[in-house]
Structures are given as structure tokens and as C-alpha cells.
Design a protein around this motif. Structure first.
Motif, short mmCIF file in Angstrom:
data_model
loop_
_atom_site.label_atom_id
_atom_site.label_comp_id
_atom_site.label_asym_id
_atom_site.label_seq_id
_atom_site.Cartn_x
_atom_site.Cartn_y
_atom_site.Cartn_z
N ALA A 10 -49.34 -24.46 -17.78
CA ALA A 10 -48.24 -23.80 -17.43
C ALA A 10 -47.65 -24.65 -16.34
O ALA A 10 -46.27 -24.86 -16.23
CB ALA A 10 -48.38 -22.40 -16.73
N LEU A 11 -48.31 -25.27 -15.57
CA LEU A 11 -47.71 -26.30 -14.21
C LEU A 11 -47.12 -27.35 -14.90
O LEU A 11 -46.08 -27.80 -14.72
CB LEU A 11 -48.61 -26.71 -13.40
CG LEU A 11 -49.26 -25.50 -12.58
CD1 LEU A 11 -50.45 -26.05 -11.70
CD2 LEU A 11 -48.05 -25.09 -11.47
N ARG A 12 -47.77 -27.96 -16.04
CA ARG A 12 -47.15 -29.11 -16.89
C ARG A 12 -45.88 -28.77 -17.32
O ARG A 12 -44.94 -29.49 -17.42
CB ARG A 12 -48.29 -29.49 -17.94
CG ARG A 12 -49.15 -30.85 -17.49
CD ARG A 12 -49.83 -31.39 -18.51
NE ARG A 12 -50.56 -30.16 -19.29
CZ ARG A 12 -52.05 -29.82 -19.20
NH1 ARG A 12 -52.71 -30.75 -18.30
NH2 ARG A 12 -52.55 -29.20 -19.93
N GLU A 13 -45.72 -27.65 -17.98
CA GLU A 13 -44.51 -27.22 -18.63
C GLU A 13 -43.15 -27.08 -17.84
O GLU A 13 -42.23 -27.23 -17.97
CB GLU A 13 -44.67 -25.99 -19.56
CG GLU A 13 -45.65 -26.10 -20.82
CD GLU A 13 -45.78 -24.85 -21.32
OE1 GLU A 13 -45.33 -23.69 -21.13
OE2 GLU A 13 -46.63 -24.79 -22.21
N GLU A 14 -43.74 -26.56 -16.39
CA GLU A 14 -42.82 -26.19 -15.43
C GLU A 14 -42.15 -27.34 -14.80
O GLU A 14 -41.00 -27.74 -14.80
CB GLU A 14 -43.38 -25.38 -14.24
CG GLU A 14 -42.32 -25.15 -13.36
CD GLU A 14 -42.76 -24.52 -11.90
OE1 GLU A 14 -42.16 -23.65 -11.44
OE2 GLU A 14 -44.11 -24.11 -11.95
N GLU A 15 -43.06 -28.57 -14.69
CA GLU A 15 -42.74 -29.75 -14.25
C GLU A 15 -41.93 -30.46 -15.40
O GLU A 15 -40.98 -31.16 -15.02
CB GLU A 15 -44.04 -30.52 -14.08
CG GLU A 15 -43.86 -32.04 -13.31
CD GLU A 15 -44.90 -32.83 -13.28
OE1 GLU A 15 -44.60 -33.96 -12.95
OE2 GLU A 15 -45.91 -32.31 -13.20
N LEU A 16 -42.14 -30.34 -16.52
CA LEU A 16 -41.34 -31.08 -17.42
C LEU A 16 -40.05 -30.29 -17.49
O LEU A 16 -38.79 -31.07 -17.61
CB LEU A 16 -42.11 -30.74 -18.99
CG LEU A 16 -41.02 -31.23 -20.33
CD1 LEU A 16 -40.90 -32.70 -19.99
CD2 LEU A 16 -41.97 -30.97 -21.35
N PHE A 17 -39.78 -29.03 -17.40
CA PHE A 17 -38.44 -28.30 -17.44
C PHE A 17 -37.80 -28.68 -16.15
O PHE A 17 -36.72 -29.20 -16.49
CB PHE A 17 -38.80 -26.82 -17.32
CG PHE A 17 -37.69 -25.91 -16.68
CD1 PHE A 17 -36.97 -25.56 -17.78
CD2 PHE A 17 -37.27 -25.58 -15.44
CE1 PHE A 17 -35.84 -24.93 -17.51
CE2 PHE A 17 -36.09 -25.19 -15.11
CZ PHE A 17 -35.41 -24.54 -16.03
N TRP A 18 -38.43 -28.91 -15.04
CA TRP A 18 -37.54 -29.32 -13.88
C TRP A 18 -37.25 -30.88 -14.11
O TRP A 18 -36.12 -31.36 -13.60
CB TRP A 18 -38.30 -29.22 -12.53
CG TRP A 18 -38.25 -27.79 -12.27
CD1 TRP A 18 -39.20 -27.00 -12.34
CD2 TRP A 18 -37.33 -26.77 -11.93
NE1 TRP A 18 -39.14 -25.69 -12.04
CE2 TRP A 18 -37.69 -25.54 -11.59
CE3 TRP A 18 -35.58 -27.17 -11.71
CZ2 TRP A 18 -36.96 -24.52 -11.40
CZ3 TRP A 18 -34.90 -25.92 -11.33
CH2 TRP A 18 -35.40 -24.85 -11.11
N ARG A 19 -37.80 -31.63 -14.67
CA ARG A 19 -37.60 -33.03 -14.80
C ARG A 19 -36.46 -33.00 -15.82
O ARG A 19 -35.41 -33.89 -15.82
CB ARG A 19 -38.69 -33.87 -15.50
CG ARG A 19 -39.71 -34.22 -14.44
CD ARG A 19 -40.85 -35.26 -15.22
NE ARG A 19 -41.70 -35.47 -14.27
CZ ARG A 19 -42.85 -36.28 -14.47
NH1 ARG A 19 -42.99 -36.76 -15.65
NH2 ARG A 19 -43.91 -36.50 -13.68
#
Length: 41
Positions: free
Chosen positions: A11-20
Motif C-alpha cells: 500500500a505504501l509503494r502504491e501511494e508513493e507511486l501515485f504521488w510521483r
């Protein structure tokens, strides 16, 4: 417990990708502010 940690990490990886991606999208929309400096010849 291990499965929960893996889910959280994913979930944290997906959130980071979203913000990038969102940041990149805004940068592309706004353009590079230094472009005029290099194109004035």
C-alpha cells in the motif's frame, strides 16, 4: 502478522507511486520554467 506487513508495504509503494505520477503530471502541465532561458537565442 507477516501478511499484514506485506500488505502495508505494498500500500505504501502504491501511494508513493501515485504521488510521483501526480507530481510529474503537474510538472508536465505547468512546464519547465527554465525553458525560456535556454530557447532565447
Amino acid at each position: 502478522m507477516k501478511a499484514i506487513k506485506q500488505e502495508l508495504a505494498e500500500a505504501l509503494r502504491e501511494e508513493e507511486l501515485f504521488w510521483r505520477q501526480k507530481c510529474r503530471e503537474e510538472w508536465l502541465r505547468a512546464g519547465d520554467r527554465n525553458t525560456k532561458y535556454f530557447t532565447i537565442v
